[in-house]
Design an enzyme around this catalytic site. Structure first.
Site, short mmCIF file in Angstrom:
data_model
loop_
_atom_site.label_atom_id
_atom_site.label_comp_id
_atom_site.label_asym_id
_atom_site.label_seq_id
_atom_site.Cartn_x
_atom_site.Cartn_y
_atom_site.Cartn_z
N ARG A 234 58.11 66.09 99.25
CA ARG A 234 59.61 66.28 98.87
C ARG A 234 60.10 64.85 98.33
O ARG A 234 60.21 63.68 98.81
CB ARG A 234 60.47 66.38 100.25
N MET A 235 60.28 64.74 96.93
CA MET A 235 60.88 63.53 96.36
C MET A 235 62.11 63.59 96.50
O MET A 235 63.15 64.11 95.81
CB MET A 235 60.49 63.73 94.89
N ASP A 236 62.44 62.60 97.31
CA ASP A 236 63.98 62.49 97.98
C ASP A 236 64.87 61.75 96.91
O ASP A 236 64.35 60.74 96.17
CB ASP A 236 63.95 61.42 99.18
N ALA A 237 66.00 62.21 96.46
CA ALA A 237 66.86 61.76 95.65
C ALA A 237 66.34 61.21 94.29
O ALA A 237 66.58 60.26 93.42
CB ALA A 237 67.50 60.59 96.28
N VAL A 238 65.43 61.95 93.67
CA VAL A 238 64.61 61.59 92.60
C VAL A 238 65.40 61.45 91.43
O VAL A 238 65.26 60.78 90.32
CB VAL A 238 63.37 62.65 92.51
#
Length: 584
Positions: A234-238
């Protein structure tokens, strides 16, 4: 040897040349491949692999959502999942399990350690052996108390150039903000005061991906996660990754190119690994993270939670239908990640252009009556705008916009999930939805953070007592959702990429049709989204008259297509031409 052998080095070099045109892309490529433990001539993975089907579902949880005295929380969680969830889900998203300084894990101090209060790497690996493990990759920012930032202040490596800086006189007027805190934070360093970029909070200092050394650091981190069993990222705040003063500093081309690079590296290292982008932004912007089926494998379907919530508390599905008709089918090799609740609030930016300002205000007022809070963000000209609703999903369903609380809370809650589980995409369920957890006012008061209202920590013994009580809502809801998840696994028409068409049965019945990829199974999902019974003719939904049809949820068979179907308040029917579904 594959005909594509040698393609990896070329692709990585092209990505890096676009991201860092003034650097030696050949040298950077060699270092990136080494950090990922990849050979330059590694064969390419097969395109559009079968990465998911209708049996896939994700459970979202903190490592300490359930605790037991004297036991590592990760082990407690594993034990409770095995006992009460079983095979109903095959993937588990453990929210940040690293040492952190704030934001319940999203201000990471050390990316390569497990928070000792949760457990150890062996506990993470053990979970990965029983479930497909999903981990956060907190790319945009790191903790102000971490080793990197200490080195930044001392002007030492590694860390000296790892954090984004700006001058207060720079043109930052267009920067898109998800918070109301100041964008820049002054920091005393060994070389004087520096102003660091803080998109989310002063403790979450934005990282400087304009420095290729930082990108290489994260390539190494990703390789370590893969070795530990992580298969979903899960690429957070990408979306906020790349900064250029004078621009909105969101969705910039370099950000998309970095995602493409990381996908290339990850899928060559572990072909069944999946990238999921977390971009809580308006719907059209969110869709761009599919790229040309070469960025995210899956994207969070952020417009679904607030739209479905509005539909159920208003009793009107017009906007939900309009949105669903506008959603393009995910290309081969990509999918939507559908969810209704998570550790964060219910985002409001994904409603932009979908609900009118008056309808959004109605929704906000309703949620506040049900005990929810509203978090704000900084908008243009220093105005504050609502950013998200903070409330447990169960309590968000306790009534309607016009009528207040009513007796249909559980039915409305189950209705929402029955709709979500039938939609195109992979379903993800928050642990507090499975357990029908309500608003946690004590935790909210203790932390002073609005999001804490939906981040309850269950004592394992208390939870077991609740689940053993037939008069409690918690086992009722859990049983209902597990039954739906288990039933869903047998329906090929619910494959995440199966055909979907929106049906038009008025504003009180939300309906759509799914058809399996091999066209053997059709399912018509019909949901009464009101507190009044709704009656319709089966002929209205164009069922094939030569087929026999069953409601998978009630078990009823329909042989006469001119017969009527009555749906009780918030009842859903899954009408299938295959009784029970398809044996796996």
């Amino acid at each position: 040897m594959s005909a594509d052998t040698g393609d990896l080095q070329r692709r990585v070099s092209e990505h890096l040349a676009r991201i860092y045109p003034s650097h030696d892309s050949t040298a950077l490529t060699q270092r990136a491949l080494a950090a990922m433990a990849l050979e330059p001539d590694a064969p390419a993975p097969q395109p559009h692999r079968n990465l998911w089907d209708q049996r896939d579902a994700v459970l979202i949880t903190y490592g300490d959502s359930i605790v037991s005295e004297g036991e590592r929380p990760l082990r407690t969680l594993h034990r409770v999942l095995d006992k009460h969830i079983g095979a109903a889900v095959n993937s588990v998203h453990i929210l940040p399990f690293f040492p952190y300084s704030s934001d319940d894990g999203f201000s990471v101090i050390d990316y390569l350690s497990v928070n000792q209060s949760l457990g150890e790497w062996e506990d993470i690996t053990a979970l990965s052996e029983d479930y497909r493990l999903m981990s956060d990759l907190v790319l945009n920012h790191a903790s102000s108390r971490g080793h990197w930032f200490e080195n930044f202040k001392q002007r030492e490596h590694p860390g000296k150039d790892y954090f984004a800086e700006a001058n207060p006189v720079d043109d930052l007027s267009q920067v898109v903000r998800p918070r109301s805190s100041p964008l820049l934070t002054p920091v005393q360093t060994a070389e004087g005061v520096r102003h660091v970029w803080c998109t989310f909070s002063p403790d979450q200092v934005d990282l400087n991906f304009a420095n290729p050394e930082l990108l290489l650091e994260f390539v190494h981190i990703i390789s370590q996660y893969l070795e530990r069993g992580v298969r979903l990222f899960r690429m957070d705040a990408v979306a906020f990754l790349w900064k250029v003063p004078g621009t909105p500093c969101v969705h910039l081309p370099e950000t998309h190119e970095i995602i493409k690079l990381l996908r290339t590296l990850i899928e060559h290292h572990t072909p069944d690994a999946v990238i999921i982008t977390e971009t809580n932004v308006p719907n059209r912007e969110n869709l761009t993270y599919f790229g040309n089926a070469n960025e995210a494998h899956a994207i969070y379907n952020f417009s679904l939670p607030p739209l479905l919530l509005y539909t159920l508390v208003s009793g009107d599905c017009r906007h939900l239908k309009t949105w669903l008709m506008s959603m393009p089918p995910a290309q081969a090799g990509t999918a939507y990640l559908n969810f209704l609740a998570s550790h964060d609030g219910i985002g409001l930016r994904p409603l932009e252009g979908l609900l009118s300002p008056q309808e959004q205000e109605q929704l906000l007022s309703c949620m506040q009556r049900f005990g929810g809070k509203v978090s704000m963000r900084q908008a243009a000209l220093d105005h504050l705008k609502p950013y998200e609703i903070n409330i447990s999903l169960f309590d968000a369903m306790q009534g309607t916009i016009d009528g207040g609380s009513d007796q249909w809370q559980e039915q409305r809650f189950i209705c929402a999930h029955t709709i979500m589980l039938a939609l195109e995409g992979i379903p993800a369920l928050y642990i507090h939805s499975l357990l029908a957890t309500g608003n946690d006012y004590k935790r909210l008061e203790h932390t002073g953070q609005n999001r804490s209202i939906n981040r309850h920590i269950w004592d394992a013994e208390m939870l077991e007592a609740e689940l053993a009580d037939d008069n409690s809502r918690h086992p009722r809801v859990l049983r209902s959702l597990l039954e739906l998840l288990t039933l869903r696994q047998r329906q090929t028409a619910f494959h995440p990429n199966a055909t979907q068409f929106t049906l038009h049965l008025g504003t009180s019945v939300f309906a759509f049709w799914r058809q399996s990829i091999d066209r053997r199974q059709s399912i018509f999902c019909l949901a009464n989204i009101t507190s009044k019974p709704q009656r319709m003719s089966l002929a209205d939904i164009n069922l094939i008259g030569t087929d026999r049809w069953w409601d998978l949820l009630s078990g009823d068979e329909f042989g006469e297509l001119d017969a009527g179907l009555e749906l009780a308040p918030y009842q859903v029917a899954w009408l299938s031409n295959l009784e029970g579904g398809v044996d796996q």
